[in-house]
Design a protein around this motif. Structure first.
Motif, PDB file in Angstrom:
ATOM      1  N   THR A  23       7.644 -16.697  -7.325  1.00 49.22           N
ATOM      2  CA  THR A  23       6.931 -16.193  -8.183  1.00 49.22           C
ATOM      3  C   THR A  23       7.534 -14.905  -8.525  1.00 49.22           C
ATOM      4  N   THR A  24       6.962 -14.014  -9.657  1.00 49.49           N
ATOM      5  CA  THR A  24       7.783 -12.854 -10.317  1.00 49.49           C
ATOM      6  C   THR A  24       7.156 -11.792 -10.053  1.00 49.49           C
ATOM      7  N   GLY A  25       6.267 -11.576  -9.497  1.00 51.27           N
ATOM      8  CA  GLY A  25       5.021 -10.494  -7.805  1.00 51.27           C
ATOM      9  C   GLY A  25       4.596 -10.848  -7.118  1.00 51.27           C
ATOM     10  N   LEU A  26       4.072 -10.035  -6.352  1.00 60.35           N
ATOM     11  CA  LEU A  26       3.311 -10.570  -5.000  1.00 60.35           C
ATOM     12  C   LEU A  26       1.874 -11.241  -4.680  1.00 60.35           C
ATOM     13  N   SER A  27       2.427 -12.412  -3.989  1.00 58.74           N
ATOM     14  CA  SER A  27       1.213 -13.322  -4.230  1.00 58.74           C
ATOM     15  C   SER A  27       1.030 -13.756  -2.536  1.00 58.74           C
ATOM     16  N   LEU A  28      -0.362 -14.354  -2.496  1.00 62.83           N
ATOM     17  CA  LEU A  28      -0.987 -14.031  -1.615  1.00 62.83           C
ATOM     18  C   LEU A  28      -0.943 -16.182  -1.873  1.00 62.83           C
ATOM     19  N   ASN A  29      -1.309 -15.918   0.151  1.00 57.74           N
ATOM     20  CA  ASN A  29      -1.676 -17.770  -0.189  1.00 57.74           C
ATOM     21  C   ASN A  29      -2.868 -18.557   0.240  1.00 57.74           C
ATOM     22  N   ASN A  30      -3.254 -19.496  -0.388  1.00 59.20           N
ATOM     23  CA  ASN A  30      -4.343 -20.265  -0.132  1.00 59.20           C
ATOM     24  C   ASN A  30      -5.499 -19.923   1.335  1.00 59.20           C
ATOM     25  N   ASP A  31      -6.553 -19.516   1.149  1.00 53.20           N
ATOM     26  CA  ASP A  31      -6.913 -19.682   1.963  1.00 53.20           C
ATOM     27  C   ASP A  31      -6.797 -18.879   3.538  1.00 53.20           C
ATOM     28  N   ARG A  32      -6.291 -18.157   3.013  1.00 57.59           N
ATOM     29  CA  ARG A  32      -5.954 -17.486   3.489  1.00 57.59           C
ATOM     30  C   ARG A  32      -6.633 -15.017   3.767  1.00 57.59           C
ATOM     31  N   ILE A  33      -6.785 -14.854   4.267  1.00 56.78           N
ATOM     32  CA  ILE A  33      -7.520 -13.408   5.222  1.00 56.78           C
ATOM     33  C   ILE A  33      -5.994 -12.459   5.750  1.00 56.78           C
ATOM     34  N   TYR A  34      -5.187 -11.495   4.591  1.00 57.73           N
ATOM     35  CA  TYR A  34      -4.545 -10.971   4.996  1.00 57.73           C
ATOM     36  C   TYR A  34      -5.094  -9.398   5.470  1.00 57.73           C
ATOM     37  N   ARG A  35      -4.867  -9.498   7.429  1.00 57.42           N
ATOM     38  CA  ARG A  35      -5.283  -7.517   7.342  1.00 57.42           C
ATOM     39  C   ARG A  35      -4.605  -7.061   7.667  1.00 57.42           C
ATOM     40  N   LEU A  36      -4.494  -6.095   7.054  1.00 56.06           N
ATOM     41  CA  LEU A  36      -3.500  -4.516   6.829  1.00 56.06           C
ATOM     42  C   LEU A  36      -4.054  -3.260   7.760  1.00 56.06           C
ATOM     43  N   THR A  37      -3.211  -2.719   7.514  1.00 57.97           N
ATOM     44  CA  THR A  37      -3.575  -1.075   7.953  1.00 57.97           C
ATOM     45  C   THR A  37      -2.958  -0.409   6.695  1.00 57.97           C
ATOM     46  N   TYR A  38      -3.626   1.196   6.137  1.00 58.01           N
ATOM     47  CA  TYR A  38      -3.371   1.434   4.922  1.00 58.01           C
ATOM     48  C   TYR A  38      -3.405   3.029   5.330  1.00 58.01           C
ATOM     49  N   SER A  39      -2.832   4.086   4.950  1.00 54.35           N
ATOM     50  CA  SER A  39      -3.038   5.275   5.357  1.00 54.35           C
ATOM     51  C   SER A  39      -2.686   5.922   4.095  1.00 54.35           C
ATOM     52  N   THR A  40      -3.062   6.830   4.283  1.00 53.15           N
ATOM     53  CA  THR A  40      -2.631   8.351   2.334  1.00 53.15           C
ATOM     54  C   THR A  40      -2.203   9.098   3.065  1.00 53.15           C
ATOM     55  N   GLU A  41      -1.374   9.998   2.651  1.00 52.02           N
ATOM     56  CA  GLU A  41      -1.726  11.937   3.668  1.00 52.02           C
ATOM     57  C   GLU A  41      -1.666  12.510   2.829  1.00 52.02           C
ATOM     58  N   VAL A  42      -1.409  14.145   2.795  1.00 51.98           N
ATOM     59  CA  VAL A  42      -1.061  15.057   1.174  1.00 51.98           C
ATOM     60  C   VAL A  42      -1.110  16.073   2.983  1.00 51.98           C
ATOM     61  N   PHE A  43       0.289  16.745   2.506  1.00 52.32           N
ATOM     62  CA  PHE A  43       0.757  17.955   2.537  1.00 52.32           C
ATOM     63  C   PHE A  43       0.978  18.977   2.120  1.00 52.32           C
ATOM     64  N   LEU A  44       1.055  19.871   1.960  1.00 60.30           N
ATOM     65  CA  LEU A  44       1.461  21.531   1.210  1.00 60.30           C
ATOM     66  C   LEU A  44       1.601  22.366   1.994  1.00 60.30           C
ATOM     67  N   ASP A  45       3.467  22.685   1.593  1.00 59.29           N
ATOM     68  CA  ASP A  45       4.551  23.778   2.193  1.00 59.29           C
ATOM     69  C   ASP A  45       4.621  24.135   0.956  1.00 59.29           C
ATOM     70  N   GLU A  46       5.699  25.476   1.388  1.00 57.95           N
ATOM     71  CA  GLU A  46       6.819  25.743   0.553  1.00 57.95           C
ATOM     72  C   GLU A  46       7.683  25.207   0.604  1.00 57.95           C
ATOM     73  N   GLY A  47       8.070  23.895   0.853  1.00 58.75           N
ATOM     74  CA  GLY A  47       9.119  23.681   0.690  1.00 58.75           C
ATOM     75  C   GLY A  47      10.873  23.511   1.693  1.00 58.75           C
TER      76      GLY A  47
END
Length: 894
Positions: A23-47
């Motif tokens: 395929t030209t992009g991501l493709s999921l297989n039929n009849d399957r559950i994809y279990r993933l972990t996800y995290s998003t974090e953000v931090f601020l500093d002076e560089g």
């Protein structure tokens, strides 16, 4: 055989430019559950990149992805269900420990029950060839929560081949570049190309502006056309050009990792995706995947009236020289921007007279439709009893950081009405000129109000209805700097009377080099050399200054040098000092001046030994590798020793950008009769006059008259005091930058940079016949505060970084002339007072429930004052007394 070889090469080429898969992009297989972990974090500093110095938070969860439907006519048309579970929120700085704001908080209390339920409801993603066709969620979900879901869903949008294209995701419509390798794809998003509607504004002048840099890189590790891991990093860094201690950085990261796959539900049959979605849940609705705007509510914020009661004591006239006054001003401006017209008008009507001028400064600086309506309703331009308030309003308009067409239209409407004071009428027109220039610099030259204002200014000069209005329109043009006004300026410069001619010539000084053409310089040469008529010294020297500043030719400089010796005494000395200043300070014209000086006829003792007290000198207030602050002082005397003109300028340079910080010009004429002296050529019939003109932050102000006419002079001499005349006094919002960022994680970031100052510029001219002495005094007092505030908000938790720099400073120039004999005695002194420099840094994390963590730092130092050199003989005196500046304040001037 040849055909087989060609086909093989084509296959290898195609394989090397894409990842394995059909395929030209991501493709999921039929009849399957994809279990993933996800995290998003953000931090601020002076560089600085030290995690222990940052503030921020991390949101993590489990994610289930299931293929619900695949178009039977094509594998690249898929409907995916994504569900978030097991949500956790924690500090990004793991060393926080007991001080963590999340410690002991349950998830429903942290997010709120409604937010948590919305976050865990599944969303649907319709992908065609790897790109998002539609994003489906439930109606009336909190916008901030929907944005977090958009941030996760956007990670599923990608392509498996290299190339550059435009994609629409949570960040907007952005240009992205894919770099495909075997089992890995790197996506680089050009964040500056993203088209997304967000509130914000900035100042056009680069010296006072904010520089920013943004990057976004997402790396996909691919196996069997699906992700094993996705790692995304987005960085936004900003800094105030004027002072590099006002800076900050936002780092936002996302990580999506596949843990396992399990047996899942079977595909839902159907040819139309809409039918399938209705079968899943009819409550699903298509919403934009682009992030949406939301505002967090402030539960304990004071009302506008309560805020005013708290800050008004700091805005008393006696407190305006303190940084506390500017801090209060900036904070109140921010509150005014979220206030209604009725609330603002109530504050204006109930404020006491001593703080009302400062309140007018703040309301005008807010620059919102509500604040403009309130101040226009409050002020009565037909009355002469509120002239001070009207003037403060008008100057605040002139200094506006981001004026709009509505403000210009309002002033045009006022100008067509009647006035209780002619000075206010003139100020309105002068400020209209300043607004025209600012709008044109912001690509607004074709706005209807701008076109009308330009016609009004140019028409007033082409055919003035009243002769006395000519000066007004010239001052407006001095602010507007319209290219089509140059021919009119040349006409008035060459043919106008003394003050008109001088104003037209000094207006030309403000134009950029491309507008001072050879034709313009021909006219200026005729003025300087008096080819057609006799001109005053002030006009001739101003014409010479324009020539020398704008790429003079070899003959331009040679003719000016040859004229030295044939001029009036003090003009000889002034022109000589101007040439020497060009050479000493290495100005652009210095190279060609040196070439001309190789000719003996131009460079000889007779020409360079002229005596006199007039002078011209340029020096540095502060200098660093990337910026410089300069001052220049030129003083021209009449042959009898009376001041003719003093001109004090301060410029700030950053790279190739410059800002005319201030100019104070004191002019006098027609005073020779008081001491029975002979006027210079061309100045025999001048009326007695003295006045002061000022430019402040590139805005020409209305000139102030000390006296005009002999009778006015005598009355003021008999009743004279040493009290200075105020040129401008008030609170100015000088730096104003507001930017809202949609992070690709779905979080919202805001960058606010402001700079304000309380300023008081005054001037005085004393004249004593008894002691045969004249004295001029120009005093600048200023308190300045610069602030930077960057926040990242999820609606239930906010992290912020605030930086502030403040100082109080002063600059005073005094010139005393004793003209009892010739050569007369001159004493000039310019002092820069000690300036305390205070820097503050605050970092915080705060829950919507009110619980928070705060870290504060403070640093103080002293910028030592000095006596600034005013001529070549003492050019190094300041180097002895300057105290070294702290590194964090390099490049700033106060």
């Amino acid at each position: 055989m040849i055909l087989l070889a060609v086909l093989f090469l084509c296959f290898i080429s195609s394989y090397s430019a894409s990842v394995k898969g059909h395929t030209t992009g991501l493709s999921l297989n039929n009849d399957r559950i994809y279990r993933l972990t996800y995290s998003t974090e953000v931090f601020l500093d002076e560089g600085k990149g030290k995690p222990q110095d940052s503030v921020g938070y991390r949101i993590s969860s489990s994610v289930d992805a299931v293929l619900l439907w695949r178009n039977p006519d094509g594998d690249d048309d898929q409907l995916i269900q994504i569900k978030i579970t097991d949500v956790r929120v924690e500090d990004v700085n793991q060393k926080r420990g007991e001080r963590s704001i999340f410690r002991g908080k349950t998830l429903p209390k942290l997010l709120g029950k409604q937010n948590l339920e919305a976050l865990q409801r599944p969303m649907l993603l319709h992908l065609i060839r790897g790109k998002v066709k539609e994003f489906y969620s439930y109606q009336n979900e909190p916008v901030a929560i929907e944005n977090l879901k958009r941030g996760l869903a956007s990670l599923f949008q990608m392509q498996l081949s290299s190339g550059t294209t435009n994609e629409v995701d949570v960040s907007g419509n952005c240009k992205v570049t894919y770099q495909a390798q075997e089992d890995k794809v790197v996506k680089i998003k050009a964040l500056d190309s993203c088209k997304i509607e967000r509130p914000g504004f900035t100042i056009q002048n680069q010296v006072l502006g904010v520089s920013s840099k943004a990057t976004s890189v997402t790396t996909y590790k691919i196996e069997d056309s699906f992700v094993l891991a996705v790692i995304a990093e987005e960085i936004h860094a900003f800094g105030l050009n004027f002072l590099n201690s006002i800076k900050g950085r936002i780092v936002s990261k996302q990580k999506l990792e596949l843990k396992t796959t399990e047996a899942g539900p079977r595909l839902i049959p159907g040819k139309q995706v809409a039918t399938v979605i209705k079968a899943v849940d009819s409550k699903y609705t298509a919403i934009p995947i682009v992030g949406q705007v939301f505002q967090s509510t402030c539960k304990k914020c004071p009302s506008l009236s309560e805020h005013w009661q708290a800050v008004r004591k700091h805005l008393q006239p006696d407190n305006l020289s303190k940084a506390e006054a500017v801090r209060s001003f900036l904070a109140f401006v921010q509150h005014l921007r979220t206030s209604q017209r009725e609330d603002i008008l109530h504050i204006l009507k109930t404020a006491s007279q001593d703080v009302l001028p400062q309140l007018v400064d703040a309301v005008t600086s807010a620059q919102t439709p509500a604040s403009l309506e309130a101040i226009l309703d409050f002020l009565d331009f037909k009355s002469d009893s509120t002239v001070v308030l009207q003037e403060r309003f008008l100057y605040a308009c002139g200094f506006a950081s981001h004026p709009d067409e509505e403000l210009l239209r309002a002033l045009l409407g006022k100008f067509k009405g009647s006035f209780g004071s002619n000075d206010i009428r003139e100020t309105v027109m002068i400020v209209i000129g300043a607004l025209v220039r600012k709008l044109c610099l912001n690509e607004g030259c074709k706005l209807r109000a701008v076109v009308e204002a330009k016609k009004l200014i140019l028409g007033g000069l082409e055919k003035p209805a009243k002769k006395e209005d000519t000066m007004m329109y010239l001052l407006a043009l001095k602010n507007a700097l319209l290219p089509e006004g140059v021919p009119l300026l040349l006409k008035y410069a060459e043919a106008g009377e003394g003050p008109i001619s001088h104003l037209a010539t000094t207006t030309l000084q403000r134009y950029d080099v491309p507008f001072i053409t050879d034709e313009v310089k021909k006219t200026l040469n005729r003025i300087y050399h008096q080819n057609r008529k006799v001109h005053e010294k002030t006009v001739r020297t101003a014409a010479a200054a324009v020539i020398l500043k704008n790429n003079p030719s070899y003959m331009d400089i040679k003719n000016i040098l040859l004229s030295i010796g044939e001029l009036p005494k003090e003009m000889n000395k002034y022109m000589l000092a101007m040439i020497q200043d060009i050479l000493r300070f290495e100005m652009p014209a210095s190279k060609i001046v040196r070439q001309v000086l190789k000719e003996m006829v131009a460079h000889n003792y007779d020409r360079f030994s002229k005596i006199g007290s007039s002078s011209a000198f340029t020096g540095y207030i502060d200098r660093s590798p990337h910026s410089a602050s300069t001052y220049s002082l030129d003083i021209l005397y009449s042959g009898s020793g009376i001041l003719r003109r003093s001109n004090l300028n301060v410029f700030q340079y950053i790279g190739k950008a410059d800002l005319h910080g201030s100019q104070v010009v004191i002019e006098a004429q027609g005073l020779e009769g008081l001491i029975a002296a002979t006027p210079d050529e061309g100045e025999e019939n001048l009326d007695s006059y003295a006045g002061l003109s000022a430019i402040l932050f590139d805005v020409q102000l209305r000139p102030v008259t000390f006296f005009n006419g002999y009778s006015d002079l005598m009355s003021k001499m008999l009743s004279a005091t040493s009290d200075p005349v105020s040129v401008v006094k008030g609170l100015i919002l000088l730096i104003d930058h507001s930017q809202e960022l949609q992070l690709q994680s779905g979080l919202k970031a805001n960058i606010e940079v402001q700079g304000g100052l309380a300023i008081d510029i005054s001037g005085a001219m004393e004249f004593s016949l008894w002691y045969r002495e004249s004295k001029t005094r120009v005093k600048n007092r200023v308190a300045v505060v610069l602030t930077g505030d960057v926040t990242v908000d999820s609606s239930f938790v906010k992290a912020g970084l605030q930086s502030r720099t403040e100082s109080e400073a002063g600059l005073e120039f005094v010139s005393t002339v004793q003209f009892s004999q010739y050569p007369f005695l001159v004493c000039m002194q310019m002092d820069k007072a000690d300036a305390p420099l205070r820097q503050f840094e605050t970092k915080y994390e705060r829950l919507s429930t009110g619980r928070g963590y705060v870290s504060r730092k403070r640093r103080e130092s002293l910028l030592a004052g000095c006596e600034l050199p005013l001529h070549q003989e003492n050019a190094d005196m300041c180097n002895v007394v300057f105290a070294p500046q702290p590194e964090s304040a390099s490049g700033g001037w106060f």
